[in-house]
Every structure is written in structure tokens, then in C-alpha cells.
Design an enzyme around this catalytic site. Structure first.
Site, PDB file in Angstrom:
ATOM      1  N   GLU A   1      -6.875   4.663   7.353  1.00  0.00           N
ATOM      2  CA  GLU A   1      -6.663   6.087   7.042  1.00  0.00           C
ATOM      3  C   GLU A   1      -7.878   6.670   6.324  1.00  0.00           C
ATOM      4  O   GLU A   1      -8.226   7.832   6.519  1.00  0.00           O
ATOM      5  CB  GLU A   1      -5.367   6.261   6.225  1.00  0.00           C
ATOM      6  CG  GLU A   1      -4.140   6.055   7.107  1.00  0.00           C
ATOM      7  CD  GLU A   1      -2.906   5.544   6.392  1.00  0.00           C
ATOM      8  OE1 GLU A   1      -2.836   5.602   5.153  1.00  0.00           O
ATOM      9  OE2 GLU A   1      -1.996   5.050   7.096  1.00  0.00           O
TER      10      GLU A   1
ATOM     11  N   LYS B   1       0.133   4.240  -0.344  1.00  0.00           N
ATOM     12  CA  LYS B   1      -0.510   5.450   0.192  1.00  0.00           C
ATOM     13  C   LYS B   1      -0.281   6.615  -0.783  1.00  0.00           C
ATOM     14  O   LYS B   1      -0.258   6.403  -1.976  1.00  0.00           O
ATOM     15  CB  LYS B   1      -0.002   5.754   1.591  1.00  0.00           C
ATOM     16  CG  LYS B   1       0.020   4.492   2.485  1.00  0.00           C
ATOM     17  CD  LYS B   1       0.251   4.810   3.910  1.00  0.00           C
ATOM     18  CE  LYS B   1       0.480   3.518   4.689  1.00  0.00           C
ATOM     19  NZ  LYS B   1       0.098   3.631   6.075  1.00  0.00           N
TER      20      LYS B   1
ATOM     21  N   ASN C   1       0.879  -1.178   0.000  1.00  0.00           N
ATOM     22  CA  ASN C   1       0.000   0.000   0.000  1.00  0.00           C
ATOM     23  C   ASN C   1       0.909   1.219   0.000  1.00  0.00           C
ATOM     24  O   ASN C   1       1.473   1.574   1.026  1.00  0.00           O
ATOM     25  CB  ASN C   1      -0.902  -0.005   1.240  1.00  0.00           C
ATOM     26  CG  ASN C   1      -1.704   1.276   1.348  1.00  0.00           C
ATOM     27  OD1 ASN C   1      -1.853   2.004   0.366  1.00  0.00           O
ATOM     28  ND2 ASN C   1      -2.229   1.565   2.532  1.00  0.00           N
TER      29      ASN C   1
ATOM     30  N   GLU D   1      -5.603  -5.190  10.170  1.00  0.00           N
ATOM     31  CA  GLU D   1      -4.631  -4.130  10.405  1.00  0.00           C
ATOM     32  C   GLU D   1      -4.960  -3.391  11.694  1.00  0.00           C
ATOM     33  O   GLU D   1      -5.789  -2.459  11.689  1.00  0.00           O
ATOM     34  CB  GLU D   1      -4.660  -3.135   9.240  1.00  0.00           C
ATOM     35  CG  GLU D   1      -4.270  -3.730   7.912  1.00  0.00           C
ATOM     36  CD  GLU D   1      -3.592  -2.698   7.028  1.00  0.00           C
ATOM     37  OE1 GLU D   1      -2.489  -2.983   6.579  1.00  0.00           O
ATOM     38  OE2 GLU D   1      -4.142  -1.615   6.825  1.00  0.00           O
TER      39      GLU D   1
ATOM     40  N   HIS E   1      -9.460   1.078   4.381  1.00  0.00           N
ATOM     41  CA  HIS E   1      -8.201   1.290   5.110  1.00  0.00           C
ATOM     42  C   HIS E   1      -8.450   2.246   6.271  1.00  0.00           C
ATOM     43  O   HIS E   1      -9.249   3.184   6.159  1.00  0.00           O
ATOM     44  CB  HIS E   1      -7.143   1.861   4.158  1.00  0.00           C
ATOM     45  CG  HIS E   1      -5.777   1.855   4.766  1.00  0.00           C
ATOM     46  ND1 HIS E   1      -5.365   2.818   5.643  1.00  0.00           N
ATOM     47  CD2 HIS E   1      -4.762   0.972   4.653  1.00  0.00           C
ATOM     48  CE1 HIS E   1      -4.124   2.545   6.036  1.00  0.00           C
ATOM     49  NE2 HIS E   1      -3.737   1.423   5.451  1.00  0.00           N
TER      50      HIS E   1
ATOM     51  N   SER F   1       3.143  -2.240  10.186  1.00  0.00           N
ATOM     52  CA  SER F   1       4.593  -2.226  10.407  1.00  0.00           C
ATOM     53  C   SER F   1       5.250  -3.569  10.120  1.00  0.00           C
ATOM     54  O   SER F   1       6.230  -3.937  10.773  1.00  0.00           O
ATOM     55  CB  SER F   1       4.914  -1.736  11.830  1.00  0.00           C
ATOM     56  OG  SER F   1       4.436  -0.409  12.002  1.00  0.00           O
TER      57      SER F   1
ATOM     58  N   GLY G   1       2.052   2.225  10.477  1.00  0.00           N
ATOM     59  CA  GLY G   1       2.966   3.351  10.323  1.00  0.00           C
ATOM     60  C   GLY G   1       3.615   3.795  11.624  1.00  0.00           C
ATOM     61  O   GLY G   1       4.209   4.873  11.694  1.00  0.00           O
TER      62      GLY G   1
HETATM   63  C1  PEP Z   1      -0.833   0.061   5.698  1.00  0.00           C
HETATM   64  O1  PEP Z   1      -0.817   1.223   5.318  1.00  0.00           O
HETATM   65  O2  PEP Z   1      -1.741  -0.701   5.334  1.00  0.00           O
HETATM   66  C2  PEP Z   1       0.259  -0.395   6.568  1.00  0.00           C
HETATM   67  C3  PEP Z   1       0.208  -1.601   7.067  1.00  0.00           C
HETATM   68  O3  PEP Z   1       1.270   0.499   6.796  1.00  0.00           O
HETATM   69  P1  PEP Z   1       2.672   0.193   7.533  1.00  0.00           P
HETATM   70  O4  PEP Z   1       3.192  -1.118   6.978  1.00  0.00           O
HETATM   71  O5  PEP Z   1       3.548   1.347   7.177  1.00  0.00           O
HETATM   72  O6  PEP Z   1       2.382   0.082   8.985  1.00  0.00           O
END
Ligand code: PEP
Length: 250
Positions: free
Chosen positions: A96, A11, A9, A166, A94, A212, A172
Site C-alpha cells: 500500500e 493499517k 498490520n 505478500e 508494504h 488474507s 485485503g
Molecule cells: C497486510 O496488510 O499486510 C495484509 C496481509 O492484509 P490482509 O491480511 O487484510 O490481506
């Protein structure tokens, strides 16, 4: 359990030219992947990404779609638009989008319907906020998000649905769920699928962990019995790190 899928992803990162360069870097590194590999790019990068993945098995995802086919929705992109371009996947729900752009379980369900009706494979994101984990309601939160998003989705359509667990506190932040925490919630989601459909559907559905995940922790997370892949943010922007994760998904 389900088929392994590793999806990046990106973003709001990378211009079209940068997207081409990153995919060209990733391509040879994942040529022998035994899992499905997807890159989720900004809308404006989709033409460049679709061109760059040619000759590879890498799929391309958009990061959202609207539920209407067309109309007075300034700034939005519809599922038929994505389909016509040749996009195969769309990330929906997601955290976000839920946190900053007002997406709710109900709008995620509507987007899901539009995406499936247009032949897109959906990566459906679910996950709890830190406060919810601390209050001990993680299982209820992800169950309710999953059930509402899948409202009206038939068992045969599940072949085009990937669920990404998630935890919002892990996205993040560099704070990864432990392998046990990730596996526990992925198993709970699988049980929800068994309840909504049946045991075969639960076994076949791909459930990813995201939050992460990186080159250092991917192997342990991906080795868990109920974790069938990953949705990767930050680490998917580095070709070598992303490839390490892809190649850990065996
Ligand atoms: C994501 O944006 O779906 C995500 C898992 O981000 P990160 O790996 O940076 O935590």
C-alpha cells in the site's frame, strides 16, 4: 527455519483508545504464545500501544519510517523518533505504501538503512502484482525487491530483518495464496538470502506470508516448511481471530 513471528498490520484503523482496548483483549489470548507477537499500529497509537503491551511479550511496530533523521519532510516520522519512544519494529515497503504513496525499492532500501541504524527490527514486505504472477515473473520480482532492500545490509544485521512475502493480489481481497504458492515463493526468497549471504543466514531468517491470512487458513499456511509466520491485516483487528493465528504458529 527462522523464528516464528506473527505480526498484525492494523493499517489506518483504531484510535488510541481503541488500540488500548484491542491490545487488552489480545493480551490474555496470546499469553502462552510460543512465537513472537507484534502489533503494527498507526503512528498516533504508538504511545497507547506501548503502554498497553507492558507486562506482555507483544512487540509494537510502526508502519513506516523516513530515511532522514530530521528535516523538512512535513508529515514524516524518523527512525530515531520511533527508537526514542521504545518502538521495536517497523514495517517497510508494504504494497500500500508502494502503490499509493510512491515508495520504491530504492526508498525502501534507504528506510531500511535508517531503521537498522537505529536498532529497529524491520518487517520488509515484498510481493508481486497479479499481472506479474500471470506473466510468470514472480520469482524475479520478489528477488529484485529483496536484493535492493538488503543492499548494504550486513549478515549480522539480518537478525533484525524479517521478510514478509505478500502477493499484492492477496492483500485485503480475501483471495489467499495456496499454501503451496506461499511456500514456493518463501523458499525462493530464502534462496535469494543464501545467494546474498550464505546458507546459515538463509536458514535463520524469518520469512512470513501475508495476504488474507485468517483464523481458518493460518494453520495450513504456517505448517509450510519455508513459512515462518504471518503478516496479518484484516484478521489482526479481531482479537480472537488474531489469537487463533498466533496460537497456530507452533
Ligand atoms: C497486510 O496488510 O499486510 C495484509 C496481509 O492484509 P490482509 O491480511 O487484510 O490481506
Amino acid at each position: 527455519m527462522g523464528k516464528y513471528v506473527i505480526a498484525g498490520n492494523w493499517k489506518m484503523n483504531k484510535t488510541p483508545a481503541e488500540a488500548t482496548a484491542l491490545i487488552n483483549e489480545i493480551k490474555p489470548l496470546v499469553a502462552d504464545a510460543t512465537c513472537d507477537v507484534v502489533v503494527g499500529v498507526p503512528f498516533v497509537d504508538l504511545p497507547a500501544a506501548l503502554e498497553a503491551v507492558k507486562g506482555s511479550k507483544i512487540g509494537v511496530a510502526a508502519q513506516n519510517c523516513h530515511w532522514e533523521k530530521s528535516g523538512a519532510y512535513t508529515g514524516e516520522i524518523s527512525a530515531p523518533m520511533l527508537k526514542e519512544m521504545g518502538v521495536g519494529y517497523v514495517i517497510l515497503g508494504h504494497s500500500e505504501r508502494r502503490t499509493y504513496f510512491g515508495d520504491t525499492d530504492v526508498t525502501v532500501q534507504k528506510r531500511m538503512r535508517a531503521a537498522l541504524d537505529n536498532g529497529l527490527t524491520v518487517i520488509l514486505c515484498v510481493g508481486e502484482y497479479l499481472e506479474q504472477r500471470e506473466q510468470g515473473v514472480t520469482a524475479e520480482v520478489v528477488a529484485s525487491q529483496t536484493k535492493i532492500a538488503l543492499g548494504g545490509v550486513a549478515k549480522e544485521e539480518l537478525a533484525n530483518v524479517i521478510i514478509a512475502y505478500e502477493p499484492v493480489w492477496a492483500i485485503g481481497t480475501g483471495r489467499t495464496a495456496t499454501a503451496e504458492q506461499a511456500n514456493e515463493v518463501c523458499a525462493q526468497i530464502r534462496a535469494v538470502i543464501a545467494g546474498l549471504y550464505d546458507a546459515d543466514a538463509a536458514k535463520a531468517v524469518t520469512i512470513q506470508y501475508g495476504g488474507s491470512m485468517n483464523a481458518g487458513n493460518a494453520a495450513e499456511l504456517l505448517a509450510q516448511s519455508d513459512v515462518d509466520g504471518g503478516l496479518i491485516g484484516g484478521a489482526s483487528l479481531k482479537a480472537v481471530d488474531f489469537a487463533v493465528i498466533v496460537n497456530a504458529a507452533k
